[in-house]
Design an enzyme around this catalytic site. Structure first.
Site, PDB file in Angstrom:
ATOM      1  N   LYS A  74       0.853  -1.202   0.000  1.00 39.42           N
ATOM      2  CA  LYS A  74       0.000   0.000   0.000  1.00 39.42           C
ATOM      3  C   LYS A  74       0.885   1.246   0.000  1.00 39.42           C
ATOM      4  CE  LYS A  74      -3.972   1.934   2.576  1.00 39.42           C
ATOM      5  NZ  LYS A  74      -4.844   1.770   3.754  1.00 39.42           N
ATOM      6  N   SER A 149      -9.834   1.719   2.669  1.00 39.84           N
ATOM      7  CA  SER A 149      -8.975   2.472   1.782  1.00 39.84           C
ATOM      8  C   SER A 149      -7.946   1.628   1.039  1.00 39.84           C
ATOM      9  CB  SER A 149      -8.250   3.559   2.577  1.00 39.84           C
ATOM     10  OG  SER A 149      -7.383   2.971   3.530  1.00 39.84           O
ATOM     11  N   SER A 173      -9.992  -0.572   6.908  1.00 45.60           N
ATOM     12  CA  SER A 173      -9.402  -0.477   5.571  1.00 45.60           C
ATOM     13  C   SER A 173      -8.675  -1.717   5.068  1.00 45.60           C
ATOM     14  CB  SER A 173      -8.431   0.698   5.513  1.00 45.60           C
ATOM     15  OG  SER A 173      -9.145   1.876   5.291  1.00 45.60           O
TER      16      SER A 173
HETATM   17  N1  GLN Z   1     -13.150   4.036   5.836  1.00 46.02           N
HETATM   18  C1  GLN Z   1     -12.671   4.485   7.099  1.00 46.02           C
HETATM   19  C2  GLN Z   1     -12.321   5.950   7.002  1.00 46.02           C
HETATM   20  O1  GLN Z   1     -12.610   6.510   6.012  1.00 46.02           O
HETATM   21  C3  GLN Z   1     -11.492   3.654   7.537  1.00 46.02           C
HETATM   22  C4  GLN Z   1     -10.260   4.013   6.811  1.00 46.02           C
HETATM   23  C5  GLN Z   1      -9.090   3.200   7.249  1.00 46.02           C
HETATM   24  O2  GLN Z   1      -9.210   2.195   7.931  1.00 46.02           O
HETATM   25  N2  GLN Z   1      -7.914   3.679   6.867  1.00 46.02           N
HETATM   26  O3  GLN Z   1     -11.775   6.532   7.879  1.00 46.02           O
END
Ligand code: GLN
Length: 489
Positions: A74, A149, A173
């Site tokens: 990532k 994400s 995410s």
């Molecule tokens: N979707 C969640 C957010 O927007 C979690 C994102 C994540 O775990 N990095 O914060």
């Protein structure tokens, strides 16, 4: 092919590291123009790393545990000499002068870097649609999001572009994109894996973990990634157990708790519910005791998270001022003040979602509101953790769906941030409590889209989590019954 089998074949000289890497590079070339999982492919480095492994084998040197395993990372994990952008204009072209601890451990264990994967900007989102460089697509249906994400990392594994990948999980995410893409995603206990070199989003929640096609491979990666790091004060000193050995422990008598609040969600897709309950039944047949448990504060997770995470983000992202590094807006420094230049750089360098989070967080932390918002959220966080503590006095692992629905179409939630935030309803509580959790495939909906099952365990109980997940996976053989999908390997 799993990592353990690959290792044996490499050792016996039946296949070379170069062949495995070339296979994946060819796959990336063939499918990534439509999937767009990668922001950068490091082909030359990958081939050189693979050749080094083959040379070591030819010389009779002992091979490290992940020798020749091609990985995608990532793009919020710093890789020395390889661009790390967080999918943001703010860091476009940033080349870190150092390597993150977790990736460093993987390279030392012989793994091969194939490239860096797409994400929502600074990991804020659930679909990769906030990436400044365009979204990734779900290999099961290119009209749908891969989740986020870490959508690029999940899509890359699902499309067969790499053997495994790394993501980060602040509120879901890793697990949500794993569910959407039909792969395994593991978020370790907070502090089990070092965060050094992970670009910070919300430091009390962020954790790095693997995406794989099997639970056994997740155990292989965690084995290498986990453990103390003097560079991260929040990294736990606890010894790292033998995760592969844990997979073999018998299931008889393991107590699995179904979280009532998760199954009562009004927005829960009935097909997801049925599939996850069928998985629970399968675990019962395998010898587990099923118990219904209640975590009354579970539903307060979203509200709590969307105060704490933006608050921490607003502090962490204050460093991007266009001066030390990062994007700098064109400014006439004789006429404009430093404040104007900084404001313009941040307005142009950050996308809408990142700016929204910074504004929410700054507001929640501001002098007049910190007690009403930030401190209150911290108190509720403690109550959520206590709910889990209480549940773990009667069960070994908790079970729920990973996401209330399957992969949605592009644009479905982009106009309504709140609808997007709700996608993380079921994953956020484990982050707030610092608990390890895994998502693994448990079925498909009538559109042929994968459904994810989430298991949550107590602090440092990854062995229990992997054990239950592995037995379920072996018995259910979900992927063997998958509907045909053109892109999925
Ligand atoms: N979707 C969640 C957010 O927007 C979690 C994102 C994540 O775990 N990095 O914060």
């Amino acid at each position: 092919m799993g990592i353990a089998l690959w290792r044996e074949q490499l050792q016996r000289g039946e296949v070379s590291a170069r062949e495995l890497t070339d296979h994946h590079l060819a796959r990336i070339e063939a499918v990534d123009p439509s999937v767009h999982a990668f922001l950068e492919v490091t082909s030359a480095r990958a081939r050189a790393d693979a050749d080094r492994i083959d040379a070591a084998r030819a010389a009779g040197d002992p091979l490290p545990p992940l020798a020749g395993v091609p990985l995608a990372i990532k793009d919020n994990l710093c890789t020395k000499g390889v661009r790390t952008t967080c999918s943001s204009r703010m860091l476009e072209g940033f080349v870190p002068p150092y390597e993150s601890t977790v990736t460093d451990r993987l390279w030392r264990a012989g793994a091969v870097l194939l490239g860096k994967t797409n994400l929502d900007e600074f990991a804020m989102g659930s679909s990769t649609e906030t990436s400044a460089f365009g979204p990734s697509r779900n290999p099961w249906d290119l009209e749908r999001v891969p989740g986020g994400s870490s959508g690029g990392s999940a899509a890359a594994v699902a499309a067969g572009e790499c053997v495994a990948s790394l993501g980060s999980d602040t509120g879901g995410s890793i697990r949500q994109p794993a569910a959407f893409c039909g792969v395994v995603g593991l978020k370790p206990t907070y502090g089990r894996v070092s965060r050094w070199g992970l670009v910070a989003f919300a430091s009390s929640l962020d954790q790095v973990g693997p995406f794989t096609t099997s639970v056994a491979d997740a155990a292989e990666l965690l084995q290498v990634m986990a453990g103390e790091d003097p560079r991260d004060a929040t990294c736990l000193k606890a010894p790292v157990p033998d995760y592969a050995a844990a997979l073999q422990q018998p299931l008889e008598g393991v107590r699995v708790g179904l979280i009532r609040e998760c199954f009562d969600q009004p927005g829960l897709d009935p097909q997801v519910k049925a599939s996850v309950l069928a998985a629970a039944e399968q675990l019962r047949i395998l010898g587990c005791d099923l118990v219904e448990v209640s975590c009354p504060r579970f539903n307060d997770g979203i509200a709590t998270y969307y105060v704490i995470a933006p608050s921490e983000a607003s502090a962490n992202l204050a460093r991007y001022d266009g001066v030390k590094y990062g994007y700098r807006a064109a400014a006439d420094l004789s006429a404009d003040s430093l404040a104007v230049m900084t404001a313009r750089s941040r307005a142009e360098g950050f996308g809408d979602e990142v700016q929204r989070r910074i504004l929410i967080g700054t507001y929640a932390l501001s002098a007049g509101y910190v007690d009403a918002f930030y401190r209150k959220a911290q108190q509720v966080r403690t109550l959520i953790r206590r709910d889990f503590d209480h549940a773990f006095t009667t069960v070994d692992v908790l079970l729920s769906p990973t996401s209330p629905g399957t992969a949605f179409r592009f644009g479905a939630h982009t106009e309504d941030p709140l609808a997007m935030y709700l996608a993380d309803l079921l994953t956020i509580p484990a982050n707030l409590a610092g608990l390890p959790a895994i998502s693994l495939p448990c079925g498909f909906d009538d559109q042929g889209l994968p459904i994810g099952l989430q298991l949550i365990a107590g602090v440092l109980e990854e062995p229990k989590l992997l054990q239950v997940a592995h037995h379920y996976e072996q018995a259910a053989q979900v992927m063997a019954s998958r509907p045909q999908a053109a892109l999925v390997a």
